[in-house]
Write an enzyme that holds these catalytic residues in place. Structure first.
Site, PDB file in Angstrom:
ATOM      1  N   ASP A   8       0.859  -1.177   0.000  1.00 16.04           N
ATOM      2  CA  ASP A   8       0.000   0.000   0.000  1.00 16.04           C
ATOM      3  C   ASP A   8       0.899   1.231   0.000  1.00 16.04           C
ATOM      4  OD1 ASP A   8      -2.032   1.785   0.214  1.00 16.04           O
ATOM      5  OD2 ASP A   8      -2.683   1.179   2.206  1.00 16.04           O
ATOM      6  N   GLY A  43       0.708   4.005   1.567  1.00 21.27           N
ATOM      7  CA  GLY A  43       0.812   4.774   2.805  1.00 21.27           C
ATOM      8  C   GLY A  43      -0.177   5.926   2.871  1.00 21.27           C
ATOM      9  N   GLY A  44      -0.959   6.110   1.809  1.00 23.22           N
ATOM     10  CA  GLY A  44      -1.924   7.209   1.800  1.00 23.22           C
ATOM     11  C   GLY A  44      -2.920   7.130   2.932  1.00 23.22           C
ATOM     12  N   PHE A  45      -3.426   5.928   3.230  1.00 32.10           N
ATOM     13  CA  PHE A  45      -4.400   5.777   4.303  1.00 32.10           C
ATOM     14  C   PHE A  45      -3.765   6.067   5.660  1.00 32.10           C
ATOM     15  CE2 PHE A  45      -6.633   3.327   7.563  1.00 32.10           C
ATOM     16  CZ  PHE A  45      -7.929   3.783   7.379  1.00 32.10           C
ATOM     17  N   ASP A  48      -2.625   8.187  -2.983  1.00 36.44           N
ATOM     18  CA  ASP A  48      -3.958   8.747  -3.174  1.00 36.44           C
ATOM     19  C   ASP A  48      -4.387   9.459  -1.910  1.00 36.44           C
ATOM     20  OD1 ASP A  48      -4.152   6.376  -1.658  1.00 36.44           O
ATOM     21  OD2 ASP A  48      -6.274   6.195  -2.153  1.00 36.44           O
ATOM     22  N   GLN A 108     -11.146   6.593  -6.243  1.00 35.86           N
ATOM     23  CA  GLN A 108     -11.767   7.239  -5.096  1.00 35.86           C
ATOM     24  C   GLN A 108     -13.128   7.841  -5.500  1.00 35.86           C
ATOM     25  OE1 GLN A 108     -11.006   7.103  -1.997  1.00 35.86           O
ATOM     26  NE2 GLN A 108      -8.880   6.387  -1.954  1.00 35.86           N
ATOM     27  N   GLY A 111     -11.123   3.987  -0.239  1.00 37.29           N
ATOM     28  CA  GLY A 111     -12.019   4.918   0.430  1.00 37.29           C
ATOM     29  C   GLY A 111     -13.338   4.336   0.871  1.00 37.29           C
ATOM     30  N   ASP A 120      -7.736  -7.374   1.234  1.00 43.27           N
ATOM     31  CA  ASP A 120      -6.852  -7.413   2.394  1.00 43.27           C
ATOM     32  C   ASP A 120      -7.604  -6.821   3.569  1.00 43.27           C
ATOM     33  OD1 ASP A 120      -5.493  -4.574   3.435  1.00 43.27           O
ATOM     34  OD2 ASP A 120      -6.339  -4.466   1.420  1.00 43.27           O
TER      35      ASP A 120
END
Length: 380
Positions: free
Chosen positions: A91, A93-95, A145, A193, A220, A270
Protein backbone atom coordinates in the site's frame (compact mmCIF):
# COMPACT_ATOMS: atom_id res chain seq x y z
CA UNK A 1 2.11 -9.10 -14.78
CA UNK A 2 -0.04 -11.57 -16.65
CA UNK A 3 -3.76 -11.58 -15.85
CA UNK A 4 -6.14 -14.15 -17.23
CA UNK A 5 -9.80 -14.79 -16.44
CA UNK A 6 -10.31 -18.54 -16.07
CA UNK A 7 -14.04 -18.80 -15.42
CA UNK A 8 -17.19 -16.80 -14.68
CA UNK A 9 -20.06 -17.59 -12.36
CA UNK A 10 -23.33 -18.17 -14.16
CA UNK A 11 -25.45 -15.97 -11.90
CA UNK A 12 -23.22 -13.07 -10.85
CA UNK A 13 -20.15 -11.01 -11.76
CA UNK A 14 -17.94 -13.38 -9.75
CA UNK A 15 -14.94 -14.73 -11.62
CA UNK A 16 -11.85 -16.87 -11.14
CA UNK A 17 -8.65 -15.39 -12.55
CA UNK A 18 -4.93 -16.00 -12.42
CA UNK A 19 -2.24 -13.43 -11.77
CA UNK A 20 1.38 -14.24 -12.56
CA UNK A 21 4.27 -12.26 -11.06
CA UNK A 22 7.99 -12.93 -11.02
CA UNK A 23 7.58 -14.29 -7.48
CA UNK A 24 4.87 -16.75 -8.46
CA UNK A 25 1.28 -16.97 -9.56
CA UNK A 26 -1.98 -17.11 -7.64
CA UNK A 27 -5.65 -17.43 -8.41
CA UNK A 28 -8.34 -14.97 -7.46
CA UNK A 29 -10.55 -14.30 -5.57
CA UNK A 30 -7.66 -14.00 -3.13
CA UNK A 31 -7.24 -12.76 0.43
CA UNK A 32 -3.94 -11.12 1.32
CA UNK A 33 -2.82 -11.32 4.98
CA UNK A 34 -1.62 -7.93 6.18
CA UNK A 35 2.08 -7.78 7.02
CA UNK A 36 2.30 -4.05 7.65
CA UNK A 37 5.83 -3.94 9.08
CA UNK A 38 7.45 -6.86 7.20
CA UNK A 39 5.60 -9.37 9.35
CA UNK A 40 2.08 -10.72 9.64
CA UNK A 41 1.48 -10.37 13.36
CA UNK A 42 1.69 -13.55 15.45
CA UNK A 43 2.50 -15.90 12.58
CA UNK A 44 5.79 -16.70 10.90
CA UNK A 45 6.47 -17.01 7.17
CA UNK A 46 6.74 -20.81 7.20
CA UNK A 47 3.28 -21.05 8.75
CA UNK A 48 1.87 -18.58 6.23
CA UNK A 49 2.93 -20.90 3.44
CA UNK A 50 1.52 -23.93 5.27
CA UNK A 51 -1.95 -22.36 5.60
CA UNK A 52 -2.03 -21.45 1.91
CA UNK A 53 -1.13 -17.76 1.77
CA UNK A 54 -0.14 -16.85 -1.79
CA UNK A 55 0.51 -13.11 -1.45
CA UNK A 56 0.88 -10.76 1.52
CA UNK A 57 0.63 -7.01 1.98
CA UNK A 58 3.21 -4.57 3.34
CA UNK A 59 2.91 -0.85 3.97
CA UNK A 60 5.09 1.84 2.43
CA UNK A 61 4.57 4.36 5.24
CA UNK A 62 5.65 1.99 8.00
CA UNK A 63 8.50 0.36 6.07
CA UNK A 64 9.84 3.76 5.04
CA UNK A 65 10.04 4.85 8.68
CA UNK A 66 11.18 1.51 10.08
CA UNK A 67 13.35 -0.37 9.23
CA UNK A 68 13.93 2.32 6.49
CA UNK A 69 14.50 2.05 2.77
CA UNK A 70 18.27 2.11 3.37
CA UNK A 71 18.07 -1.12 5.34
CA UNK A 72 15.72 -2.74 2.82
CA UNK A 73 17.94 -1.73 -0.09
CA UNK A 74 21.06 -3.15 1.54
CA UNK A 75 19.14 -6.33 2.33
CA UNK A 76 18.26 -6.74 -1.34
CA UNK A 77 14.60 -5.79 -0.95
CA UNK A 78 11.72 -6.80 1.27
CA UNK A 79 11.48 -10.38 0.01
CA UNK A 80 15.01 -11.19 1.11
CA UNK A 81 14.79 -9.09 4.27
CA UNK A 82 11.80 -11.04 5.60
CA UNK A 83 12.53 -14.34 3.81
CA UNK A 84 9.26 -14.43 1.89
CA UNK A 85 9.61 -15.70 -1.68
CA UNK A 86 6.01 -15.27 -2.82
CA UNK A 87 4.38 -12.06 -4.13
CA UNK A 88 4.09 -8.90 -2.01
CA UNK A 89 1.76 -5.95 -2.52
CA UNK A 90 2.58 -2.63 -0.87
CA UNK A 91 0.00 0.00 0.00
CA UNK A 92 1.25 3.51 -0.75
CA UNK A 93 0.81 4.77 2.81
CA UNK A 94 -1.92 7.21 1.80
CA UNK A 95 -4.40 5.78 4.30
CA UNK A 96 -1.83 5.90 7.12
CA UNK A 97 -1.07 9.54 6.35
CA UNK A 98 -4.83 10.21 6.31
CA UNK A 99 -5.18 8.60 9.74
CA UNK A 100 -2.53 10.90 11.23
CA UNK A 101 -5.11 13.71 11.13
CA UNK A 102 -3.53 16.65 12.98
CA UNK A 103 -0.01 15.51 12.02
CA UNK A 104 -0.44 15.95 8.26
CA UNK A 105 -0.93 18.58 5.58
CA UNK A 106 -2.16 17.81 2.06
CA UNK A 107 -1.12 20.02 -0.87
CA UNK A 108 -1.09 19.61 -4.66
CA UNK A 109 2.55 18.59 -4.38
CA UNK A 110 1.97 15.76 -1.91
CA UNK A 111 1.36 14.86 1.72
CA UNK A 112 3.48 16.41 4.46
CA UNK A 113 3.36 14.56 7.76
CA UNK A 114 5.07 13.99 11.07
CA UNK A 115 6.23 10.51 12.01
CA UNK A 116 4.13 8.79 14.66
CA UNK A 117 7.41 7.34 15.98
CA UNK A 118 9.50 10.42 16.73
CA UNK A 119 7.65 13.46 15.36
CA UNK A 120 10.13 14.01 12.53
CA UNK A 121 8.81 15.75 9.39
CA UNK A 122 8.48 13.96 6.05
CA UNK A 123 6.96 14.56 2.63
CA UNK A 124 5.34 11.96 0.40
CA UNK A 125 4.98 12.99 -3.23
CA UNK A 126 3.62 10.62 -5.89
CA UNK A 127 7.11 10.32 -7.35
CA UNK A 128 8.79 9.66 -4.00
CA UNK A 129 6.29 6.94 -3.12
CA UNK A 130 7.04 5.15 -6.40
CA UNK A 131 10.76 5.26 -5.68
CA UNK A 132 10.31 4.13 -2.09
CA UNK A 133 8.42 1.10 -3.43
CA UNK A 134 11.22 0.51 -5.94
CA UNK A 135 13.56 0.26 -2.94
CA UNK A 136 11.11 -1.99 -1.07
CA UNK A 137 10.83 -4.21 -4.13
CA UNK A 138 7.15 -5.20 -3.94
CA UNK A 139 5.59 -7.08 -6.84
CA UNK A 140 2.55 -4.79 -6.86
CA UNK A 141 2.79 -1.16 -5.76
CA UNK A 142 -0.10 1.19 -5.12
CA UNK A 143 -0.13 4.84 -6.14
CA UNK A 144 -0.33 7.66 -3.60
CA UNK A 145 -3.96 8.75 -3.17
CA UNK A 146 -6.05 10.83 -0.82
CA UNK A 147 -8.48 8.97 1.41
CA UNK A 148 -11.26 11.07 2.93
CA UNK A 149 -13.39 10.60 5.99
CA UNK A 150 -17.01 9.48 5.71
CA UNK A 151 -19.29 11.33 5.35
CA UNK A 152 -17.63 14.06 3.28
CA UNK A 153 -19.25 16.92 1.37
CA UNK A 154 -19.61 16.49 -2.39
CA UNK A 155 -17.39 19.44 -3.33
CA UNK A 156 -14.63 18.24 -1.02
CA UNK A 157 -14.77 14.77 -2.56
CA UNK A 158 -14.81 16.23 -6.08
CA UNK A 159 -11.64 18.18 -5.34
CA UNK A 160 -10.06 15.09 -3.79
CA UNK A 161 -10.86 12.96 -6.85
CA UNK A 162 -9.09 15.53 -9.03
CA UNK A 163 -6.08 15.48 -6.72
CA UNK A 164 -6.04 11.66 -6.73
CA UNK A 165 -6.11 11.62 -10.55
CA UNK A 166 -3.32 14.18 -10.75
CA UNK A 167 -1.21 12.17 -8.32
CA UNK A 168 -1.99 8.94 -10.21
CA UNK A 169 -0.78 10.47 -13.48
CA UNK A 170 2.47 11.61 -11.86
CA UNK A 171 2.86 8.20 -10.24
CA UNK A 172 2.40 6.43 -13.56
CA UNK A 173 4.88 8.68 -15.32
CA UNK A 174 7.49 8.07 -12.60
CA UNK A 175 6.86 4.32 -12.68
CA UNK A 176 7.28 4.12 -16.46
CA UNK A 177 10.57 6.03 -16.48
CA UNK A 178 12.16 4.04 -13.65
CA UNK A 179 13.05 0.39 -13.25
CA UNK A 180 13.08 -2.19 -10.51
CA UNK A 181 16.27 -2.61 -8.52
CA UNK A 182 16.40 -6.33 -7.81
CA UNK A 183 16.08 -8.07 -11.16
CA UNK A 184 12.34 -8.71 -11.24
CA UNK A 185 9.36 -6.87 -12.67
CA UNK A 186 7.15 -4.65 -10.57
CA UNK A 187 3.55 -3.70 -11.32
CA UNK A 188 1.47 -0.66 -10.42
CA UNK A 189 -2.21 -0.33 -9.48
CA UNK A 190 -4.28 2.86 -9.57
CA UNK A 191 -6.76 3.62 -6.78
CA UNK A 192 -10.31 4.74 -7.56
CA UNK A 193 -11.77 7.24 -5.10
CA UNK A 194 -15.04 9.17 -4.89
CA UNK A 195 -16.53 8.32 -1.50
CA UNK A 196 -20.22 7.38 -1.84
CA UNK A 197 -20.91 9.59 -4.87
CA UNK A 198 -21.52 7.43 -7.91
CA UNK A 199 -20.73 10.07 -10.52
CA UNK A 200 -17.37 10.76 -8.87
CA UNK A 201 -16.60 7.05 -8.66
CA UNK A 202 -17.29 6.77 -12.39
CA UNK A 203 -15.16 9.81 -13.14
CA UNK A 204 -12.26 8.50 -11.05
CA UNK A 205 -12.44 5.04 -12.66
CA UNK A 206 -12.53 6.43 -16.18
CA UNK A 207 -9.66 8.84 -15.61
CA UNK A 208 -7.44 6.16 -14.09
CA UNK A 209 -8.32 3.61 -16.76
CA UNK A 210 -6.87 5.95 -19.37
CA UNK A 211 -3.50 5.68 -17.58
CA UNK A 212 -3.34 1.94 -18.27
CA UNK A 213 -2.25 0.60 -14.89
CA UNK A 214 -1.66 -3.13 -14.48
CA UNK A 215 -4.62 -3.27 -12.09
CA UNK A 216 -7.13 -1.10 -10.27
CA UNK A 217 -8.25 -0.79 -6.67
CA UNK A 218 -11.37 0.63 -5.06
CA UNK A 219 -10.26 2.76 -2.12
CA UNK A 220 -12.02 4.92 0.43
CA UNK A 221 -14.64 2.37 1.52
CA UNK A 222 -15.14 0.55 4.82
CA UNK A 223 -14.54 3.88 6.58
CA UNK A 224 -17.89 4.15 8.35
CA UNK A 225 -20.53 3.85 5.65
CA UNK A 226 -23.29 1.23 5.94
CA UNK A 227 -22.53 -2.16 4.41
CA UNK A 228 -25.31 -1.88 1.86
CA UNK A 229 -23.94 1.50 0.75
CA UNK A 230 -20.49 -0.05 0.29
CA UNK A 231 -21.91 -2.95 -1.73
CA UNK A 232 -23.86 -0.54 -3.90
CA UNK A 233 -20.77 1.57 -4.62
CA UNK A 234 -18.74 -1.56 -5.44
CA UNK A 235 -21.48 -2.77 -7.79
CA UNK A 236 -21.54 0.62 -9.48
CA UNK A 237 -17.76 1.05 -9.70
CA UNK A 238 -16.76 -2.35 -11.06
CA UNK A 239 -18.73 -1.72 -14.27
CA UNK A 240 -16.23 1.07 -15.11
CA UNK A 241 -13.15 -1.03 -14.28
CA UNK A 242 -11.40 -2.95 -17.10
CA UNK A 243 -12.55 -6.56 -17.35
CA UNK A 244 -9.03 -7.66 -18.33
CA UNK A 245 -7.32 -6.22 -15.23
CA UNK A 246 -7.39 -7.23 -11.53
CA UNK A 247 -9.93 -5.51 -9.27
CA UNK A 248 -8.86 -4.95 -5.66
CA UNK A 249 -11.13 -3.75 -2.82
CA UNK A 250 -8.83 -2.23 -0.22
CA UNK A 251 -9.17 -2.85 3.51
CA UNK A 252 -12.22 -5.15 3.35
CA UNK A 253 -13.37 -6.91 5.46
CA UNK A 254 -15.77 -9.35 7.13
CA UNK A 255 -16.60 -12.74 5.59
CA UNK A 256 -19.92 -11.22 4.46
CA UNK A 257 -18.07 -8.31 2.84
CA UNK A 258 -15.78 -10.62 0.89
CA UNK A 259 -18.60 -12.73 -0.48
CA UNK A 260 -20.74 -9.74 -1.43
CA UNK A 261 -17.80 -8.07 -3.17
CA UNK A 262 -16.81 -11.27 -5.00
CA UNK A 263 -20.39 -11.47 -6.26
CA UNK A 264 -19.90 -7.95 -7.66
CA UNK A 265 -16.72 -8.79 -9.55
CA UNK A 266 -13.89 -8.05 -7.07
CA UNK A 267 -10.75 -10.21 -7.23
CA UNK A 268 -8.44 -9.15 -4.37
CA UNK A 269 -8.87 -8.30 -0.69
CA UNK A 270 -6.85 -7.41 2.39
CA UNK A 271 -7.89 -6.67 5.96
CA UNK A 272 -6.43 -6.78 9.47
CA UNK A 273 -9.69 -8.25 10.80
CA UNK A 274 -8.67 -11.93 11.02
CA UNK A 275 -5.33 -11.23 12.71
CA UNK A 276 -6.55 -8.42 14.98
CA UNK A 277 -9.58 -10.42 16.09
CA UNK A 278 -7.35 -13.41 16.74
CA UNK A 279 -5.11 -11.43 19.08
CA UNK A 280 -8.19 -10.20 20.92
CA UNK A 281 -9.58 -13.70 21.42
CA UNK A 282 -12.25 -13.88 18.72
CA UNK A 283 -12.14 -16.94 16.47
CA UNK A 284 -13.93 -17.10 13.11
CA UNK A 285 -15.80 -20.38 12.61
CA UNK A 286 -18.26 -21.68 10.06
CA UNK A 287 -21.09 -21.12 12.53
CA UNK A 288 -20.12 -17.63 13.64
CA UNK A 289 -17.60 -15.93 15.90
CA UNK A 290 -16.32 -17.88 18.89
CA UNK A 291 -15.36 -15.56 21.73
CA UNK A 292 -12.81 -17.78 23.28
CA UNK A 293 -12.43 -16.00 26.64
CA UNK A 294 -16.07 -16.62 27.58
CA UNK A 295 -16.58 -18.75 30.68
CA UNK A 296 -18.70 -21.23 28.72
CA UNK A 297 -15.52 -22.42 27.00
CA UNK A 298 -13.74 -23.40 30.22
CA UNK A 299 -14.82 -27.03 29.85
CA UNK A 300 -15.34 -26.99 26.10
CA UNK A 301 -13.31 -29.88 24.71
CA UNK A 302 -15.00 -29.93 21.31
CA UNK A 303 -13.68 -29.00 17.89
CA UNK A 304 -13.17 -25.32 17.11
CA UNK A 305 -14.43 -25.67 13.53
CA UNK A 306 -15.41 -28.95 11.89
CA UNK A 307 -15.68 -27.36 8.43
CA UNK A 308 -12.38 -25.47 8.29
CA UNK A 309 -9.36 -27.65 8.89
CA UNK A 310 -6.46 -25.73 10.39
CA UNK A 311 -3.53 -26.80 12.54
CA UNK A 312 -5.32 -25.11 15.43
CA UNK A 313 -8.75 -26.65 14.98
CA UNK A 314 -7.33 -30.13 14.37
CA UNK A 315 -5.06 -30.16 17.41
CA UNK A 316 -6.46 -27.91 20.15
CA UNK A 317 -9.77 -27.39 21.92
CA UNK A 318 -11.56 -24.15 22.84
CA UNK A 319 -10.84 -24.98 26.50
CA UNK A 320 -7.10 -25.02 25.82
CA UNK A 321 -7.18 -21.79 23.80
CA UNK A 322 -9.21 -20.12 26.54
CA UNK A 323 -6.59 -21.21 29.09
CA UNK A 324 -3.83 -19.67 26.94
CA UNK A 325 -5.67 -16.37 26.59
CA UNK A 326 -6.61 -16.19 30.27
CA UNK A 327 -2.97 -16.96 31.16
CA UNK A 328 -1.72 -14.31 28.72
CA UNK A 329 0.42 -16.83 26.88
CA UNK A 330 1.93 -15.77 23.52
CA UNK A 331 0.87 -19.06 21.97
CA UNK A 332 -2.76 -17.94 22.28
CA UNK A 333 -2.38 -15.24 19.63
CA UNK A 334 -0.34 -17.56 17.41
CA UNK A 335 -2.87 -20.39 17.37
CA UNK A 336 -5.83 -18.05 16.96
CA UNK A 337 -4.10 -16.25 14.09
CA UNK A 338 -3.29 -19.49 12.30
CA UNK A 339 -6.94 -20.50 12.43
CA UNK A 340 -8.44 -17.14 11.48
CA UNK A 341 -6.20 -16.71 8.46
CA UNK A 342 -6.86 -20.29 7.39
CA UNK A 343 -10.60 -19.55 7.72
CA UNK A 344 -10.30 -16.56 5.36
CA UNK A 345 -8.09 -18.40 2.89
CA UNK A 346 -10.48 -21.35 2.93
CA UNK A 347 -13.36 -18.98 2.22
CA UNK A 348 -11.78 -17.64 -0.98
CA UNK A 349 -10.68 -21.13 -2.01
CA UNK A 350 -14.23 -22.42 -1.67
CA UNK A 351 -15.48 -19.33 -3.50
CA UNK A 352 -13.21 -20.13 -6.43
CA UNK A 353 -14.52 -23.68 -6.54
CA UNK A 354 -18.12 -22.46 -6.47
CA UNK A 355 -17.51 -19.93 -9.23
CA UNK A 356 -15.86 -22.55 -11.44
CA UNK A 357 -18.89 -24.80 -10.88
CA UNK A 358 -21.29 -21.91 -11.63
CA UNK A 359 -22.95 -22.09 -8.21
CA UNK A 360 -21.42 -19.14 -6.36
CA UNK A 361 -24.75 -17.54 -5.46
CA UNK A 362 -25.97 -20.76 -3.82
CA UNK A 363 -22.63 -21.20 -2.05
CA UNK A 364 -22.72 -17.64 -0.71
CA UNK A 365 -26.26 -17.99 0.65
CA UNK A 366 -25.55 -21.39 2.20
CA UNK A 367 -22.34 -20.19 3.83
CA UNK A 368 -23.90 -17.03 5.26
CA UNK A 369 -26.96 -18.85 6.56
CA UNK A 370 -24.74 -21.15 8.58
CA UNK A 371 -22.24 -18.45 9.56
CA UNK A 372 -24.95 -16.09 10.80
CA UNK A 373 -26.83 -18.80 12.67
CA UNK A 374 -24.46 -18.34 15.61
CA UNK A 375 -25.26 -21.95 16.44
CA UNK A 376 -21.90 -22.79 17.96
CA UNK A 377 -22.53 -25.64 20.36
CA UNK A 378 -20.38 -26.74 23.27
CA UNK A 379 -19.21 -30.31 22.95
CA UNK A 380 -18.05 -31.83 26.19
Amino acid sequence: MFFKVLSHDSGSKARVSEITTDHGNFQTPIFMPVGTQATVKAIEQRELEEIGAKIILGNTYHLYLRPSTEVLNKAGGLHKFMNWNKPILTDSGGFQVFSLSALRKITDEGAEFKSHLDGSSHMFTPEKVVNIQRLIGSDIMMVLDECLENPAEYEKVKKSVQLTSDWAKRSREEFLKTEGLYGFRQNQFGIIQGSTYKDLRQRSAEELTEMDFEGYAIGGLAVGEANEVMYDIVEHTTQFMPADKPRYLMGVGTPEDLLNAIERGVDMFDCVMPTRNARNGTIFTSTGKLRIRNLENKFNFGCIDEDVKSYTSENFTPAYLRHLFISDEMLAAQLATIHNLRFYLSLVERSREAIAAGIFFDFKNSFLEKYNSDSWKIKK
